[in-house]
Write an enzyme that holds these catalytic residues in place. Sequence first.
Site, mmCIF file in Angstrom:
data_model
loop_
_atom_site.group_PDB
_atom_site.id
_atom_site.type_symbol
_atom_site.label_atom_id
_atom_site.label_comp_id
_atom_site.label_asym_id
_atom_site.label_seq_id
_atom_site.Cartn_x
_atom_site.Cartn_y
_atom_site.Cartn_z
ATOM 1 N N CYS A 1 -13.721 1.197 7.642
ATOM 2 C CA CYS A 1 -12.695 0.567 6.817
ATOM 3 C C CYS A 1 -12.732 1.090 5.383
ATOM 4 O O CYS A 1 -13.795 1.427 4.852
ATOM 5 C CB CYS A 1 -12.890 -0.944 6.801
ATOM 6 S SG CYS A 1 -12.908 -1.670 8.461
ATOM 7 N N CYS B 1 0.811 -1.220 0.000
ATOM 8 C CA CYS B 1 0.000 0.000 0.000
ATOM 9 C C CYS B 1 0.845 1.271 0.000
ATOM 10 O O CYS B 1 0.318 2.364 -0.214
ATOM 11 C CB CYS B 1 -0.920 0.013 1.213
ATOM 12 S SG CYS B 1 -2.024 -1.404 1.294
ATOM 13 N N HIS C 1 -9.146 3.749 -1.384
ATOM 14 C CA HIS C 1 -7.795 3.201 -1.220
ATOM 15 C C HIS C 1 -7.396 2.344 -2.417
ATOM 16 O O HIS C 1 -7.324 1.118 -2.317
ATOM 17 C CB HIS C 1 -7.758 2.385 0.080
ATOM 18 C CG HIS C 1 -6.418 1.857 0.458
ATOM 19 N ND1 HIS C 1 -5.221 2.393 0.007
ATOM 20 C CD2 HIS C 1 -6.069 0.796 1.263
ATOM 21 C CE1 HIS C 1 -4.215 1.701 0.510
ATOM 22 N NE2 HIS C 1 -4.701 0.735 1.269
ATOM 23 N N ILE D 1 -12.816 -1.085 -1.520
ATOM 24 C CA ILE D 1 -12.035 -1.512 -2.675
ATOM 25 C C ILE D 1 -12.222 -0.458 -3.765
ATOM 26 O O ILE D 1 -13.342 -0.205 -4.205
ATOM 27 C CB ILE D 1 -12.500 -2.894 -3.177
ATOM 28 C CG1 ILE D 1 -12.350 -3.940 -2.074
ATOM 29 C CG2 ILE D 1 -11.737 -3.302 -4.426
ATOM 30 C CD1 ILE D 1 -10.925 -4.203 -1.661
#
Length: 408
Positions: A228, A88, A352, A231
């Site tokens: 969280c 990441c 992300h 995707i």
Amino acid sequence: MALAPVWIAGAGMTPFGIHRDLTVKQLTAQAVREALADASATTKDVEAVFFANTTQSPLEGQHMVPGQIAVRELGIQGVPVVNVENACASGASAFHLAVAYVRSGAADVVLAVGAEKMNVEDRALAMSVFDGAYDVSAPEELARVLRHLGGEADRPAGPSSSFMDIYAAMARNHMDTYGTTQRQLAVIAEKNHRHSVDNHRAHYRKPMNADEVLAARALAFPLTVPMCAPITDGAAAVLVCSERGLARLGSTASVRVLASALATGSDRDFTTFEGHVSGVAARRAYEQAGLGPEAVDVAEVHDATAFGELLQLEVLGLFGPGEAAAAGERGATSIGGALPVNPSGGLVSKGHPLAATGLGQIFELTEQLRGRAGARQVSSARVALAENGGGFHRGEEAVASVVMLGAQ
């Protein structure tokens, strides 16, 4: 030893979200063209490229040379193109290499770009890519570390990545040590969902309050889905220049790279902050910049979960151990607070797309330091910090990047 000055001449970023009809090449092209236009540059000005991507290999079978393929059709040809994979933190690592390349004198105008297309028809395949970001030869070690950190926890049915289990175990350890509560994590998520409302490039733009966050689908305790990162598909690019490069472009860049530091994890007592990989990178960055954490006016940190933000704020020295949760509750990390954190909405809301994330953070902070962030603008921002972590190994991130930028 004084480091040669390096500047951000231009930055570009696609909207982050679900782009089923766009390819990695097309996403890359959007971000690169925006960065070049921002710097009044053309593809002919680019002397080297550092291209970050983590998922095109497992998801599409493009196991090699993705960067050369992605940028060639843009007209960037003949120059060095280096492919970067650092989980990441791939985008921040590409930026770090671009800065080092310019500082070395090897080139004056260098492009760092990261792109991901993660939303594919096979959802299980997309989730499986995260299983390659820890030591696959020793899965029992990961299980042992997580038990040691956070004990056993039920994992409700439903899709999630293995990293949600990792963050959940770390969060439970912090709760046991400092008394942090699940609601305090929900407040962090609430803040980032609120920030993203005014970011037209964010994956999610719907506000959520803490009660809604807590009532959402549970993952491994204490995490729920809105705590969280989703995707995400997207790309971001930054054009890095020497002073000679700026003169050649005729650019009046207003953002200087004060520091760029990378660190890798080490064997230590991972139940404490001492020697944490992000703290090591931060100390190097503070030394390069000649500034301490108290100088930071705005920060973008790696909140792959709400707990990730809390952890990084304390490890980076922006708040003391056990103090970040209460700071979030009193509004200190909101826009208008003492230290606004993730004004973009962070990974939780902005999204992300793994290898684009670090460069997306730098894009946001460049906008902030130029005073171009609109309703998200942090007043009088002069010094900005970006922290981007990647992978997991023996109790902490496998790699951490800390970048500091300054308005001129």
